[in-house]
Motif scaffolding. Structure first.
Motif, PDB file in Angstrom:
ATOM      1  N   ASN A  60      -5.493 -19.891  -1.336  1.00  0.00           N
ATOM      2  CA  ASN A  60      -6.331 -19.290  -0.361  1.00  0.00           C
ATOM      3  C   ASN A  60      -5.640 -18.433   0.795  1.00  0.00           C
ATOM      4  O   ASN A  60      -6.242 -17.610   1.667  1.00  0.00           O
ATOM      5  N   ILE A  61      -4.131 -18.297   0.479  1.00  0.00           N
ATOM      6  CA  ILE A  61      -3.346 -17.690   1.697  1.00  0.00           C
ATOM      7  C   ILE A  61      -4.147 -16.254   2.107  1.00  0.00           C
ATOM      8  O   ILE A  61      -3.881 -15.605   3.062  1.00  0.00           O
ATOM      9  N   PRO A  62      -3.821 -15.671   0.689  1.00  0.00           N
ATOM     10  CA  PRO A  62      -4.501 -13.932   0.869  1.00  0.00           C
ATOM     11  C   PRO A  62      -5.678 -13.608   1.848  1.00  0.00           C
ATOM     12  O   PRO A  62      -5.857 -12.627   2.466  1.00  0.00           O
ATOM     13  N   PHE A  63      -6.662 -14.734   1.569  1.00  0.00           N
ATOM     14  CA  PHE A  63      -7.952 -14.502   2.460  1.00  0.00           C
ATOM     15  C   PHE A  63      -7.574 -14.557   4.071  1.00  0.00           C
ATOM     16  O   PHE A  63      -8.574 -13.959   4.680  1.00  0.00           O
ATOM     17  N   SER A  64      -6.610 -15.068   4.306  1.00  0.00           N
ATOM     18  CA  SER A  64      -6.308 -15.190   5.814  1.00  0.00           C
ATOM     19  C   SER A  64      -5.524 -14.014   6.327  1.00  0.00           C
ATOM     20  O   SER A  64      -5.334 -13.796   7.657  1.00  0.00           O
ATOM     21  N   TRP A  65      -5.104 -13.278   5.576  1.00  0.00           N
ATOM     22  CA  TRP A  65      -4.522 -11.928   6.110  1.00  0.00           C
ATOM     23  C   TRP A  65      -5.228 -10.812   6.657  1.00  0.00           C
ATOM     24  O   TRP A  65      -6.330 -10.348   5.959  1.00  0.00           O
ATOM     25  N   LYS A  66      -4.960 -10.654   7.844  1.00  0.00           N
ATOM     26  CA  LYS A  66      -6.229  -9.656   8.518  1.00  0.00           C
ATOM     27  C   LYS A  66      -6.167  -8.232   7.828  1.00  0.00           C
ATOM     28  O   LYS A  66      -7.142  -7.637   7.790  1.00  0.00           O
ATOM     29  N   PRO A 100      -9.958  -7.435  -2.701  1.00  0.00           N
ATOM     30  CA  PRO A 100      -9.558  -6.034  -3.109  1.00  0.00           C
ATOM     31  C   PRO A 100      -8.739  -5.186  -2.007  1.00  0.00           C
ATOM     32  O   PRO A 100      -8.166  -4.039  -2.406  1.00  0.00           O
ATOM     33  N   GLN A 101      -8.839  -5.803  -0.552  1.00  0.00           N
ATOM     34  CA  GLN A 101      -8.071  -4.997   0.354  1.00  0.00           C
ATOM     35  C   GLN A 101      -6.505  -5.207   0.201  1.00  0.00           C
ATOM     36  O   GLN A 101      -5.831  -4.216   0.683  1.00  0.00           O
ATOM     37  N   HIS A 102      -6.170  -5.962  -0.716  1.00  0.00           N
ATOM     38  CA  HIS A 102      -4.498  -6.186  -0.885  1.00  0.00           C
ATOM     39  C   HIS A 102      -4.082  -5.627  -2.199  1.00  0.00           C
ATOM     40  O   HIS A 102      -4.870  -5.703  -3.102  1.00  0.00           O
ATOM     41  N   ILE A 103      -2.925  -4.966  -2.541  1.00  0.00           N
ATOM     42  CA  ILE A 103      -2.556  -4.647  -3.752  1.00  0.00           C
ATOM     43  C   ILE A 103      -1.422  -5.701  -4.150  1.00  0.00           C
ATOM     44  O   ILE A 103      -0.716  -6.231  -3.313  1.00  0.00           O
ATOM     45  N   TYR A 104      -1.511  -6.249  -5.257  1.00  0.00           N
ATOM     46  CA  TYR A 104      -0.765  -7.246  -5.801  1.00  0.00           C
ATOM     47  C   TYR A 104       0.262  -6.567  -6.759  1.00  0.00           C
ATOM     48  O   TYR A 104      -0.292  -6.103  -7.863  1.00  0.00           O
TER      49      TYR A 104
END
Ligand code: SF4
Length: 253
Positions: A60-66, A100-104
């Motif tokens: 769940n870590i990526p959900f915490s990045w603002k 989807p706000q992050h690029i992996y």
């Protein structure tokens, strides 16, 4: 998560740790030597050393990045290693699909497994899928990558330890090239780099030259980026014919 020193990403996220060596590019595996250090320091996540271990508690870590991030997934492992259960790979993809706000950026040397299970995965456009190719013997990984549903496909030609000639770039968006670093590093030749760069230019593929690896490999001993104080410094310097190439796929814009 951890801030990354890798020039082509921002953060690392490691829901899997550990790996086994699979090809010559693994010889001086950074993940292995870093794991040894973390195990010796008593870091719980690395208590099993370099054995494959999944970490559901990190999902769940990526959900915490603002803010939006560019994230290298599994810098300390290979997500498509045969010991990583398919359900866990799907769980990692589900997190990527729902953020989807992050690029992996996912990178593997297990291209056969990637191709085999690709149709079980949801390839949202924020997932950039790459394969490592260290010399001509592993160019088949490019063909495996081409069969997947990934919207953005990339090659990590690092460490470049021999010429790579069979470069089918038809479905490829981005190519990273780099030399090996460390005191036992295997040399690279400028003509190998030039060949890849020229193919990228001919095919309109974004080209990123990460580093020469060691100053003694650098074709220009006066390259200012050899100097650790230079703002664009990379190991061994990173200029090619007086220019720094750090292009990214258009989709990154
Ligand atoms: S596949 Fe990657 S992480 Fe695994 S041993 Fe090879 S270099 Fe290291």
């Amino acid at each position: 998560m951890a801030q990354s020193n890798i020039e082509w990403t921002e953060l690392t996220w490691n829901p899997v740790t550990g790996c086994t060596k699979v090809s010559p590019g693994c010889k001086f595996c950074y993940a292995e030597s870093m794991t040894k250090r973390l195990t010796a320091m008593g870091v719980e996540k690395y208590k099993d050393g370099f054995k494959i271990r999944i970490h559901p508690d990190t999902l769940n870590i990526p959900f915490s990045w603002k803010k939006s991030k560019i994230v290298f997934v599994n810098s300390m492992s290979d997500l498509f290693h045969p010991d990583v259960p398919i359900d866990f790979i799907k769980a990692v993809f589900s997190v990527m699909n729902h953020t989807p706000q992050h690029i992996y950026q996912v990178l593997t040397k297990r291209s056969e497994r990637l191709a085999e299970i690709s149709n079980l995965l949801n390839w949202t456009p924020n997932i950039w899928m790459g394969v490592s190719v260290e010399n001509e013997d592993y160019t088949y990984r490019i063909d495996d990558l081409s069969t997947t549903g990934a919207k953005v496909k990339f090659l990590s030609i690092e460490p470049l330890i021999g010429p790579v000639i069979t470069l089918n770039l038809g479905s490829i968006d981005w190519v990273i090239v780099g030399g090996e670093s460390g005191h036992k590093a295997r040399p690279l030749e400028k003509k190998w780099i030039d060949f890849v760069k020229n193919r990228c230019e001919e095919n309109n593929v974004a080209f990123f030259f990460k580093q020469w690896g060691r100053p003694k490999f650098n074709a220009n001993q006066n390259d200012p980026t050899i100097d650790a104080k230079h703002p664009q410094h990379a190991k061994g310097g990173c200029e090619l014919d007086g220019e720094v190439f750090r292009n990214m796929p258009e989709h990154a814009a």
